[in-house]
Design an enzyme around this catalytic site. Structure first.
Site, PDB file in Angstrom:
ATOM      1  N   LYS A  92     -31.904 -11.392 104.194  1.00 42.69           N
ATOM      2  CA  LYS A  92     -31.470 -10.426 103.170  1.00 42.69           C
ATOM      3  C   LYS A  92     -32.195  -9.089 103.361  1.00 42.69           C
ATOM      4  O   LYS A  92     -33.232  -9.025 104.029  1.00 42.69           O
ATOM      5  CB  LYS A  92     -31.788 -10.958 101.762  1.00 42.69           C
ATOM      6  CG  LYS A  92     -31.163 -12.299 101.460  1.00 42.69           C
ATOM      7  CD  LYS A  92     -29.669 -12.231 101.339  1.00 42.69           C
ATOM      8  CE  LYS A  92     -29.111 -13.563 100.876  1.00 42.69           C
ATOM      9  NZ  LYS A  92     -27.689 -13.726 101.097  1.00 42.69           N
TER      10      LYS A  92
HETATM   11  C1  LIG Z   1     -23.727 -14.437  96.980  1.00 42.42           C
HETATM   12  C2  LIG Z   1     -24.878 -15.389  97.146  1.00 42.42           C
HETATM   13  N1  LIG Z   1     -25.260 -16.138  96.103  1.00 42.42           N
HETATM   14  C3  LIG Z   1     -26.296 -16.983  96.184  1.00 42.42           C
HETATM   15  C4  LIG Z   1     -27.011 -17.130  97.357  1.00 42.42           C
HETATM   16  C5  LIG Z   1     -28.099 -18.134  97.420  1.00 42.42           C
HETATM   17  O1  LIG Z   1     -29.347 -17.613  97.752  1.00 42.42           O
HETATM   18  P1  LIG Z   1     -30.435 -18.565  98.439  1.00 42.42           P
HETATM   19  O2  LIG Z   1     -29.990 -18.840  99.825  1.00 42.42           O
HETATM   20  O3  LIG Z   1     -31.693 -17.758  98.373  1.00 42.42           O
HETATM   21  O4  LIG Z   1     -30.518 -19.798  97.620  1.00 42.42           O
HETATM   22  C6  LIG Z   1     -26.662 -16.366  98.476  1.00 42.42           C
HETATM   23  C7  LIG Z   1     -27.411 -16.502  99.724  1.00 42.42           C
HETATM   24  O5  LIG Z   1     -26.970 -16.255 100.795  1.00 42.42           O
HETATM   25  C8  LIG Z   1     -25.558 -15.472  98.370  1.00 42.42           C
HETATM   26  O6  LIG Z   1     -25.177 -14.719  99.408  1.00 42.42           O
END
Ligand SMILES: Cc1ncc(COP(=O)(O)O)c(C=O)c1O
Length: 388
Positions: A208
Protein backbone atom coordinates in the site's frame (compact mmCIF):
# COMPACT_ATOMS: atom_id res chain seq x y z
CA UNK A 1 38.45 2.24 -31.53
CA UNK A 2 34.68 1.98 -31.79
CA UNK A 3 32.95 -0.54 -29.52
CA UNK A 4 31.09 -3.30 -31.38
CA UNK A 5 27.33 -2.70 -31.86
CA UNK A 6 26.31 -5.63 -29.60
CA UNK A 7 28.39 -4.22 -26.77
CA UNK A 8 26.74 -0.81 -27.14
CA UNK A 9 23.26 -2.36 -27.10
CA UNK A 10 24.13 -4.48 -24.07
CA UNK A 11 25.36 -1.38 -22.30
CA UNK A 12 22.16 0.49 -23.20
CA UNK A 13 20.04 -2.32 -21.81
CA UNK A 14 22.09 -2.30 -18.65
CA UNK A 15 21.79 1.46 -18.40
CA UNK A 16 17.98 1.48 -18.56
CA UNK A 17 16.87 0.46 -15.08
CA UNK A 18 13.99 -2.00 -15.05
CA UNK A 19 10.54 -0.56 -14.43
CA UNK A 20 9.12 -1.89 -11.18
CA UNK A 21 5.43 -1.95 -10.33
CA UNK A 22 6.35 -0.82 -6.82
CA UNK A 23 9.82 -0.15 -5.44
CA UNK A 24 10.07 -0.93 -1.76
CA UNK A 25 13.83 -1.55 -1.91
CA UNK A 26 14.73 2.01 -2.93
CA UNK A 27 12.36 3.33 -0.31
CA UNK A 28 13.91 1.09 2.33
CA UNK A 29 17.42 2.28 1.47
CA UNK A 30 16.21 5.86 2.10
CA UNK A 31 14.94 5.12 5.62
CA UNK A 32 16.89 2.01 6.61
CA UNK A 33 19.00 3.59 9.34
CA UNK A 34 16.03 5.30 10.96
CA UNK A 35 13.95 2.10 10.84
CA UNK A 36 16.79 0.10 12.40
CA UNK A 37 17.09 2.66 15.21
CA UNK A 38 13.34 2.43 15.85
CA UNK A 39 13.38 -1.37 15.85
CA UNK A 40 16.30 -1.39 18.30
CA UNK A 41 14.27 0.86 20.61
CA UNK A 42 11.50 -1.74 20.67
CA UNK A 43 14.05 -4.48 21.42
CA UNK A 44 15.37 -2.34 24.24
CA UNK A 45 12.06 -1.51 25.94
CA UNK A 46 10.57 -4.93 25.26
CA UNK A 47 6.93 -3.84 25.08
CA UNK A 48 6.24 -5.78 21.89
CA UNK A 49 2.49 -5.25 22.29
CA UNK A 50 1.06 -1.89 23.37
CA UNK A 51 4.49 -0.23 23.30
CA UNK A 52 4.88 3.56 23.15
CA UNK A 53 5.18 3.37 19.33
CA UNK A 54 1.48 2.45 19.09
CA UNK A 55 0.33 5.59 20.88
CA UNK A 56 2.81 7.72 18.94
CA UNK A 57 1.62 6.29 15.62
CA UNK A 58 -2.05 6.73 16.53
CA UNK A 59 -1.50 10.36 17.52
CA UNK A 60 0.55 11.05 14.37
CA UNK A 61 -2.01 9.48 12.01
CA UNK A 62 -5.06 11.03 13.71
CA UNK A 63 -3.48 14.45 13.39
CA UNK A 64 -2.38 13.80 9.78
CA UNK A 65 -5.90 12.94 8.61
CA UNK A 66 -7.68 15.43 10.89
CA UNK A 67 -9.71 13.26 13.28
CA UNK A 68 -9.60 12.87 17.03
CA UNK A 69 -9.17 9.07 17.21
CA UNK A 70 -6.99 6.54 15.43
CA UNK A 71 -6.95 2.89 16.49
CA UNK A 72 -3.96 1.02 15.09
CA UNK A 73 -4.62 -2.66 14.48
CA UNK A 74 -3.47 -5.90 12.89
CA UNK A 75 -4.75 -5.40 9.31
CA UNK A 76 -7.14 -3.46 7.11
CA UNK A 77 -9.58 -6.36 7.31
CA UNK A 78 -9.49 -6.23 11.11
CA UNK A 79 -10.03 -2.46 11.02
CA UNK A 80 -13.23 -3.08 9.04
CA UNK A 81 -14.20 -5.93 11.34
CA UNK A 82 -13.64 -3.83 14.46
CA UNK A 83 -15.91 -1.07 13.14
CA UNK A 84 -18.64 -3.50 12.12
CA UNK A 85 -18.46 -5.42 15.42
CA UNK A 86 -18.47 -2.17 17.41
CA UNK A 87 -21.63 -0.99 15.67
CA UNK A 88 -23.39 -4.16 16.82
CA UNK A 89 -24.97 -5.68 13.72
CA UNK A 90 -27.96 -7.92 14.38
CA UNK A 91 -29.12 -10.86 12.25
CA UNK A 92 -30.79 -9.48 9.13
CA UNK A 93 -28.86 -6.18 9.20
CA UNK A 94 -27.55 -5.39 5.75
CA UNK A 95 -24.32 -3.57 4.91
CA UNK A 96 -24.30 -2.04 1.44
CA UNK A 97 -21.00 -2.76 -0.33
CA UNK A 98 -19.88 -2.19 -3.92
CA UNK A 99 -19.93 -5.28 -6.14
CA UNK A 100 -16.46 -4.38 -7.43
CA UNK A 101 -13.91 -4.37 -4.59
CA UNK A 102 -11.47 -6.66 -2.79
CA UNK A 103 -13.11 -9.66 -1.13
CA UNK A 104 -11.98 -8.42 2.32
CA UNK A 105 -14.72 -5.78 2.27
CA UNK A 106 -17.49 -8.39 2.13
CA UNK A 107 -15.63 -10.90 4.33
CA UNK A 108 -15.63 -8.36 7.17
CA UNK A 109 -19.39 -7.84 6.85
CA UNK A 110 -20.14 -11.57 7.02
CA UNK A 111 -17.67 -12.16 9.88
CA UNK A 112 -19.35 -9.34 11.85
CA UNK A 113 -22.74 -11.03 11.45
CA UNK A 114 -24.13 -8.76 8.72
CA UNK A 115 -25.49 -9.46 5.26
CA UNK A 116 -23.58 -7.86 2.39
CA UNK A 117 -25.94 -6.26 -0.12
CA UNK A 118 -24.18 -5.46 -3.37
CA UNK A 119 -24.39 -2.12 -5.13
CA UNK A 120 -23.29 -1.53 -8.70
CA UNK A 121 -20.44 0.86 -9.48
CA UNK A 122 -20.11 3.94 -11.58
CA UNK A 123 -18.32 2.86 -14.79
CA UNK A 124 -16.17 6.02 -14.86
CA UNK A 125 -14.95 6.08 -11.25
CA UNK A 126 -15.17 2.27 -10.73
CA UNK A 127 -16.66 3.02 -7.28
CA UNK A 128 -20.10 2.74 -5.62
CA UNK A 129 -22.82 4.43 -7.66
CA UNK A 130 -25.02 6.58 -5.39
CA UNK A 131 -28.09 6.33 -7.65
CA UNK A 132 -27.85 2.55 -7.65
CA UNK A 133 -27.30 2.62 -3.87
CA UNK A 134 -30.73 4.15 -3.29
CA UNK A 135 -32.34 1.45 -5.43
CA UNK A 136 -30.46 -1.42 -3.79
CA UNK A 137 -31.41 -0.16 -0.32
CA UNK A 138 -35.07 -0.42 -1.33
CA UNK A 139 -34.47 -3.84 -2.92
CA UNK A 140 -32.76 -5.08 0.26
CA UNK A 141 -35.74 -3.93 2.34
CA UNK A 142 -38.11 -5.72 0.00
CA UNK A 143 -36.07 -8.91 0.65
CA UNK A 144 -36.75 -8.49 4.39
CA UNK A 145 -33.31 -7.12 5.27
CA UNK A 146 -32.62 -4.04 7.43
CA UNK A 147 -30.00 -1.88 5.70
CA UNK A 148 -27.90 -0.17 8.41
CA UNK A 149 -24.49 0.72 7.06
CA UNK A 150 -23.12 1.85 3.71
CA UNK A 151 -19.53 0.67 3.41
CA UNK A 152 -18.07 2.76 0.60
CA UNK A 153 -14.76 1.61 -0.90
CA UNK A 154 -12.13 4.03 -2.18
CA UNK A 155 -10.54 2.25 -5.12
CA UNK A 156 -7.10 2.74 -6.61
CA UNK A 157 -6.20 5.71 -4.41
CA UNK A 158 -9.25 7.91 -4.97
CA UNK A 159 -11.97 8.70 -2.43
CA UNK A 160 -15.49 7.59 -3.31
CA UNK A 161 -18.20 10.20 -3.90
CA UNK A 162 -18.90 10.78 -0.20
CA UNK A 163 -21.11 13.85 -0.75
CA UNK A 164 -23.54 11.89 -2.93
CA UNK A 165 -23.38 8.77 -0.74
CA UNK A 166 -23.99 10.84 2.40
CA UNK A 167 -27.19 12.26 0.88
CA UNK A 168 -28.56 8.76 0.35
CA UNK A 169 -27.49 7.75 3.87
CA UNK A 170 -29.27 10.75 5.36
CA UNK A 171 -32.44 10.11 3.35
CA UNK A 172 -32.48 6.41 4.27
CA UNK A 173 -31.24 6.65 7.89
CA UNK A 174 -27.99 4.74 7.25
CA UNK A 175 -24.49 5.13 8.69
CA UNK A 176 -21.60 5.78 6.27
CA UNK A 177 -18.31 3.91 6.77
CA UNK A 178 -15.26 4.00 4.49
CA UNK A 179 -13.02 1.17 3.38
CA UNK A 180 -9.97 3.31 2.62
CA UNK A 181 -7.48 0.44 2.42
CA UNK A 182 -6.25 1.85 -0.91
CA UNK A 183 -6.67 5.59 -0.47
CA UNK A 184 -4.59 6.82 2.46
CA UNK A 185 -3.33 10.24 1.38
CA UNK A 186 -6.37 11.02 -0.77
CA UNK A 187 -8.49 14.15 -0.26
CA UNK A 188 -12.00 15.37 -0.87
CA UNK A 189 -13.06 19.01 -0.64
CA UNK A 190 -9.91 19.87 1.30
CA UNK A 191 -10.38 17.06 3.85
CA UNK A 192 -8.17 14.03 4.03
CA UNK A 193 -9.25 10.41 3.70
CA UNK A 194 -9.84 9.21 7.25
CA UNK A 195 -12.16 12.12 8.01
CA UNK A 196 -14.77 11.59 5.28
CA UNK A 197 -17.06 9.06 6.99
CA UNK A 198 -18.24 8.16 10.51
CA UNK A 199 -15.54 5.47 10.57
CA UNK A 200 -12.70 4.84 8.12
CA UNK A 201 -10.59 1.69 7.87
CA UNK A 202 -7.22 1.64 6.18
CA UNK A 203 -4.58 -1.01 5.47
CA UNK A 204 -0.81 -0.94 5.90
CA UNK A 205 -0.21 -4.08 3.82
CA UNK A 206 3.37 -3.70 2.49
CA UNK A 207 2.31 -2.83 -1.06
CA UNK A 208 0.00 0.00 0.00
CA UNK A 209 1.01 3.64 -0.37
CA UNK A 210 1.66 3.67 3.38
CA UNK A 211 2.72 0.08 3.92
CA UNK A 212 4.47 -1.61 6.83
CA UNK A 213 6.85 -4.57 6.87
CA UNK A 214 4.01 -7.02 7.45
CA UNK A 215 0.29 -6.65 8.05
CA UNK A 216 -1.26 -3.68 9.78
CA UNK A 217 -4.23 -1.37 9.64
CA UNK A 218 -5.98 1.51 11.38
CA UNK A 219 -9.44 2.83 12.08
CA UNK A 220 -10.24 6.57 12.18
CA UNK A 221 -13.22 8.24 13.81
CA UNK A 222 -14.27 11.44 15.54
CA UNK A 223 -16.73 9.69 17.85
CA UNK A 224 -15.15 9.03 21.28
CA UNK A 225 -17.73 6.38 22.27
CA UNK A 226 -17.25 4.51 19.01
CA UNK A 227 -13.46 4.74 19.35
CA UNK A 228 -13.67 3.24 22.86
CA UNK A 229 -15.85 0.40 21.54
CA UNK A 230 -13.33 -0.28 18.75
CA UNK A 231 -10.44 -0.33 21.25
CA UNK A 232 -12.41 -2.85 23.29
CA UNK A 233 -13.13 -5.00 20.21
CA UNK A 234 -9.41 -4.88 19.32
CA UNK A 235 -8.54 -6.40 22.70
CA UNK A 236 -10.97 -9.38 22.74
CA UNK A 237 -13.97 -7.22 23.63
CA UNK A 238 -12.74 -6.47 27.15
CA UNK A 239 -13.54 -3.53 29.42
CA UNK A 240 -11.03 -0.72 29.99
CA UNK A 241 -9.26 -2.68 32.75
CA UNK A 242 -9.08 -5.65 30.32
CA UNK A 243 -10.67 -7.92 32.89
CA UNK A 244 -14.11 -8.82 31.63
CA UNK A 245 -15.60 -9.24 28.18
CA UNK A 246 -18.25 -6.64 27.56
CA UNK A 247 -18.75 -7.56 23.90
CA UNK A 248 -17.45 -10.13 21.46
CA UNK A 249 -14.06 -9.03 20.17
CA UNK A 250 -10.96 -10.14 18.32
CA UNK A 251 -7.21 -10.03 18.75
CA UNK A 252 -6.73 -7.02 16.51
CA UNK A 253 -3.56 -5.61 18.02
CA UNK A 254 -0.69 -4.15 16.01
CA UNK A 255 2.86 -5.15 16.98
CA UNK A 256 5.10 -2.38 18.33
CA UNK A 257 7.66 -3.35 15.66
CA UNK A 258 5.12 -2.63 12.95
CA UNK A 259 4.26 0.76 14.48
CA UNK A 260 8.00 1.54 14.63
CA UNK A 261 8.34 0.89 10.89
CA UNK A 262 5.19 2.84 10.06
CA UNK A 263 6.38 5.91 12.01
CA UNK A 264 9.40 6.16 9.72
CA UNK A 265 7.33 5.40 6.62
CA UNK A 266 4.82 8.11 7.53
CA UNK A 267 7.63 10.61 7.97
CA UNK A 268 8.33 10.41 4.21
CA UNK A 269 4.79 9.59 3.07
CA UNK A 270 3.64 13.09 2.17
CA UNK A 271 6.81 13.82 0.24
CA UNK A 272 6.41 10.48 -1.57
CA UNK A 273 2.80 11.35 -2.34
CA UNK A 274 3.98 14.44 -4.24
CA UNK A 275 6.42 12.30 -6.24
CA UNK A 276 3.60 9.85 -7.08
CA UNK A 277 1.39 12.74 -8.12
CA UNK A 278 4.10 13.87 -10.55
CA UNK A 279 4.10 10.39 -12.11
CA UNK A 280 0.29 10.48 -12.30
CA UNK A 281 0.47 13.85 -14.07
CA UNK A 282 2.73 12.34 -16.77
CA UNK A 283 0.33 9.39 -17.18
CA UNK A 284 -2.72 11.69 -17.34
CA UNK A 285 -1.18 13.91 -19.95
CA UNK A 286 0.29 11.17 -22.12
CA UNK A 287 -2.65 8.78 -21.93
CA UNK A 288 -5.45 11.28 -22.61
CA UNK A 289 -7.51 9.90 -25.48
CA UNK A 290 -5.70 6.53 -25.35
CA UNK A 291 -6.98 4.91 -22.16
CA UNK A 292 -9.94 5.88 -19.97
CA UNK A 293 -8.64 7.49 -16.77
CA UNK A 294 -10.34 6.79 -13.44
CA UNK A 295 -12.83 9.65 -12.93
CA UNK A 296 -12.49 11.10 -9.44
CA UNK A 297 -15.53 12.67 -7.73
CA UNK A 298 -15.84 16.48 -7.81
CA UNK A 299 -13.34 18.10 -5.43
CA UNK A 300 -11.40 14.85 -4.93
CA UNK A 301 -7.68 14.15 -5.31
CA UNK A 302 -6.25 10.67 -5.38
CA UNK A 303 -3.52 9.68 -2.95
CA UNK A 304 -1.99 8.08 -6.07
CA UNK A 305 -1.21 4.78 -4.40
CA UNK A 306 -2.18 3.22 -7.73
CA UNK A 307 -2.77 4.45 -11.24
CA UNK A 308 -5.56 2.52 -12.89
CA UNK A 309 -7.08 3.03 -16.32
CA UNK A 310 -9.72 1.20 -18.32
CA UNK A 311 -8.91 -0.25 -21.74
CA UNK A 312 -10.51 -2.64 -24.18
CA UNK A 313 -8.76 -6.00 -24.72
CA UNK A 314 -7.15 -5.47 -21.31
CA UNK A 315 -5.45 -8.86 -20.99
CA UNK A 316 -3.87 -8.65 -24.43
CA UNK A 317 -2.62 -5.13 -23.64
CA UNK A 318 -1.15 -6.31 -20.33
CA UNK A 319 0.62 -9.21 -22.07
CA UNK A 320 2.13 -6.92 -24.68
CA UNK A 321 3.31 -4.48 -22.02
CA UNK A 322 4.90 -7.32 -20.07
CA UNK A 323 6.74 -8.36 -23.23
CA UNK A 324 8.18 -4.84 -23.33
CA UNK A 325 9.32 -5.13 -19.73
CA UNK A 326 6.50 -3.05 -18.23
CA UNK A 327 4.72 -4.76 -15.34
CA UNK A 328 1.01 -4.08 -14.76
CA UNK A 329 -1.59 -5.55 -12.41
CA UNK A 330 -5.22 -6.50 -12.73
CA UNK A 331 -7.14 -6.03 -9.53
CA UNK A 332 -10.42 -7.91 -9.19
CA UNK A 333 -11.15 -9.92 -12.31
CA UNK A 334 -14.28 -11.28 -10.66
CA UNK A 335 -16.86 -9.03 -9.01
CA UNK A 336 -18.02 -10.11 -5.57
CA UNK A 337 -21.53 -11.20 -6.56
CA UNK A 338 -19.91 -13.75 -8.92
CA UNK A 339 -17.71 -15.31 -6.23
CA UNK A 340 -18.76 -18.63 -4.67
CA UNK A 341 -18.39 -17.27 -1.13
CA UNK A 342 -20.84 -14.43 -1.72
CA UNK A 343 -23.22 -15.80 -4.35
CA UNK A 344 -25.81 -16.58 -1.67
CA UNK A 345 -25.97 -12.86 -0.78
CA UNK A 346 -26.25 -11.70 -4.37
CA UNK A 347 -29.89 -12.77 -4.70
CA UNK A 348 -29.57 -13.08 -8.48
CA UNK A 349 -29.29 -9.31 -8.96
CA UNK A 350 -27.26 -8.05 -11.92
CA UNK A 351 -24.39 -5.56 -11.56
CA UNK A 352 -23.51 -4.82 -15.18
CA UNK A 353 -21.09 -1.94 -14.56
CA UNK A 354 -19.10 -3.99 -12.03
CA UNK A 355 -18.82 -6.81 -14.57
CA UNK A 356 -17.66 -4.48 -17.32
CA UNK A 357 -15.13 -2.67 -15.10
CA UNK A 358 -13.73 -6.00 -13.84
CA UNK A 359 -12.87 -6.86 -17.44
CA UNK A 360 -11.29 -3.53 -18.36
CA UNK A 361 -9.21 -2.08 -15.51
CA UNK A 362 -5.43 -2.16 -15.66
CA UNK A 363 -3.11 -0.77 -12.99
CA UNK A 364 0.17 0.76 -14.16
CA UNK A 365 3.47 0.95 -12.27
CA UNK A 366 3.16 3.55 -9.51
CA UNK A 367 5.63 4.50 -6.82
CA UNK A 368 7.57 7.54 -5.69
CA UNK A 369 10.85 6.38 -7.25
CA UNK A 370 9.66 6.09 -10.86
CA UNK A 371 11.58 8.58 -12.97
CA UNK A 372 9.96 10.81 -15.54
CA UNK A 373 11.72 8.84 -18.27
CA UNK A 374 10.33 5.58 -16.89
CA UNK A 375 6.80 7.00 -16.72
CA UNK A 376 7.16 7.93 -20.41
CA UNK A 377 8.41 4.41 -21.19
CA UNK A 378 5.26 3.01 -19.55
CA UNK A 379 3.13 5.31 -21.73
CA UNK A 380 5.09 4.37 -24.88
CA UNK A 381 4.53 0.68 -24.13
CA UNK A 382 0.82 1.20 -23.46
CA UNK A 383 0.45 3.18 -26.65
CA UNK A 384 2.13 0.44 -28.71
CA UNK A 385 0.20 -2.30 -26.91
CA UNK A 386 -3.05 -0.61 -27.84
CA UNK A 387 -1.86 -0.72 -31.45
CA UNK A 388 -1.63 3.06 -31.79
C1 LIG B 1 -10.39 -2.42 -0.69
C2 LIG B 1 -9.68 -3.24 0.35
N1 LIG B 1 -10.31 -3.54 1.50
C3 LIG B 1 -9.72 -4.24 2.47
C4 LIG B 1 -8.43 -4.71 2.33
C5 LIG B 1 -7.84 -5.55 3.40
O1 LIG B 1 -6.67 -5.04 3.96
P1 LIG B 1 -5.63 -6.05 4.63
O2 LIG B 1 -4.98 -6.83 3.55
O3 LIG B 1 -4.68 -5.14 5.34
O4 LIG B 1 -6.39 -6.90 5.57
C6 LIG B 1 -7.72 -4.42 1.16
C7 LIG B 1 -6.34 -4.90 1.00
O5 LIG B 1 -5.83 -5.09 -0.05
C8 LIG B 1 -8.36 -3.67 0.14
O6 LIG B 1 -7.73 -3.37 -1.00
Amino acid sequence: MLAPRAAIDAHREEAAPPILFNDLATQQARIRERVERRLREVLDHGRYIDGPEIEELEARLASAVGVSHCIACSSGTDALLMALLACGLRPGDAVMVPAFTYNATANAVVLAGGVPAFVDVDPASFMMDSADLAERVRAARSRGLRPRVVLAVDLFGAPADYAALREVCQAEGLTLYADAAQSFGGELAGRRVGSLAAATATSFYPGKALGGYGDGGALFTDDPGFAAACRSVRWHGTDEQRVESVRVGINGRMSSFQAAVLLEKEAIFWDEREARRRVAAVYDERLAGLAEPQAVPPGARSGCGYHTVAVDHRDRVAERMAAEGVPTAVYYRVPLHRMAAFAAYASGEAHPAAESVAGRVLSLPMHAYLTDAQAHRVCDALERSLGR
